[in-house]
Design a protein around this motif. Structure first.
Motif, mmCIF file in Angstrom:
data_model
loop_
_atom_site.group_PDB
_atom_site.id
_atom_site.type_symbol
_atom_site.label_atom_id
_atom_site.label_comp_id
_atom_site.label_asym_id
_atom_site.label_seq_id
_atom_site.Cartn_x
_atom_site.Cartn_y
_atom_site.Cartn_z
ATOM 1 N N ILE A 85 0.841 -1.195 0.000
ATOM 2 C CA ILE A 85 0.000 0.000 0.000
ATOM 3 C C ILE A 85 0.884 1.256 0.000
ATOM 4 O O ILE A 85 1.936 1.283 0.646
ATOM 5 C CB ILE A 85 -0.978 -0.003 1.201
ATOM 6 C CG1 ILE A 85 -2.069 1.051 1.020
ATOM 7 C CG2 ILE A 85 -0.244 0.149 2.518
ATOM 8 C CD1 ILE A 85 -3.236 0.908 1.972
ATOM 9 N N THR A 86 0.458 2.263 -0.731
ATOM 10 C CA THR A 86 1.213 3.521 -0.805
ATOM 11 C C THR A 86 0.699 4.504 0.250
ATOM 12 O O THR A 86 -0.379 4.313 0.821
ATOM 13 C CB THR A 86 1.066 4.167 -2.194
ATOM 14 O OG1 THR A 86 -0.305 4.579 -2.381
ATOM 15 C CG2 THR A 86 1.495 3.210 -3.303
ATOM 16 N N ASP A 113 -0.408 7.480 -0.317
ATOM 17 C CA ASP A 113 -1.650 8.071 -0.834
ATOM 18 C C ASP A 113 -2.830 7.142 -0.584
ATOM 19 O O ASP A 113 -3.922 7.591 -0.219
ATOM 20 C CB ASP A 113 -1.537 8.373 -2.332
ATOM 21 C CG ASP A 113 -0.610 9.552 -2.630
ATOM 22 O OD1 ASP A 113 -0.362 10.360 -1.710
ATOM 23 O OD2 ASP A 113 -0.133 9.647 -3.777
ATOM 24 N N GLU A 114 -2.620 5.850 -0.764
ATOM 25 C CA GLU A 114 -3.690 4.877 -0.512
ATOM 26 C C GLU A 114 -4.009 4.784 0.976
ATOM 27 O O GLU A 114 -5.171 4.600 1.356
ATOM 28 C CB GLU A 114 -3.296 3.514 -1.072
ATOM 29 C CG GLU A 114 -3.250 3.481 -2.588
ATOM 30 C CD GLU A 114 -2.588 2.248 -3.156
ATOM 31 O OE1 GLU A 114 -2.946 1.875 -4.296
ATOM 32 O OE2 GLU A 114 -1.722 1.639 -2.483
#
Length: 92
Positions: free
Chosen positions: A66-67, A69-70
Motif C-alpha cells: 500500500i502507498t 496516498d492509498e
C-alpha cells in the motif's frame, strides 16, 4: 479518530490496525450485539474492507504494498465510516 465518540481505542502493529468501538470511551462498555456487523457493512459500503474481532473491535490489514496516498484514502474512508456508524448506533 479519538474525536469520534464511539472510538474507545486505536492500536496498531506495523500495518495491522484495530479500532475499538464502545458506548462509553472511559469504561469501554460495548454496544449490545450487532455493532460490529453494522460497522462492517458501513465500511463495505464505503469501499473499505474491515473485519470484526470479538465484541466491538474492527481490524484493518492492508496489503504490504500500500502507498502513502492509498493509506490516506483508507483513513478517510475509515473516518467517514465510523462517523456513519456512530449515527446509526446512537439512533438505536
Amino acid at each position: 479518530m479519538h474525536d469520534i465518540d464511539i472510538v474507545a481505542e486505536t492500536r496498531s502493529l506495523g500495518l495491522i490496525g484495530a479500532v475499538e468501538i464502545a458506548q462509553d470511551k472511559k469504561t469501554r462498555k460495548p454496544f449490545d450485539g450487532g455493532a460490529n456487523m453494522i460497522c462492517h457493512d458501513i465500511c463495505f459500503k464505503n469501499n473499505l474492507l474491515v473485519r470484526g474481532l470479538g465484541v466491538g473491535t474492527m481490524v484493518l490489514a492492508p496489503a504490504l504494498i500500500i502507498t502513502t496516498d492509498e493509506l490516506d484514502i483508507l483513513f478517510d474512508r475509515l473516518r467517514t465510516s465510523l462517523i456513519e456508524t456512530e449515527k446509526v448506533l446512537k439512533s438505536m
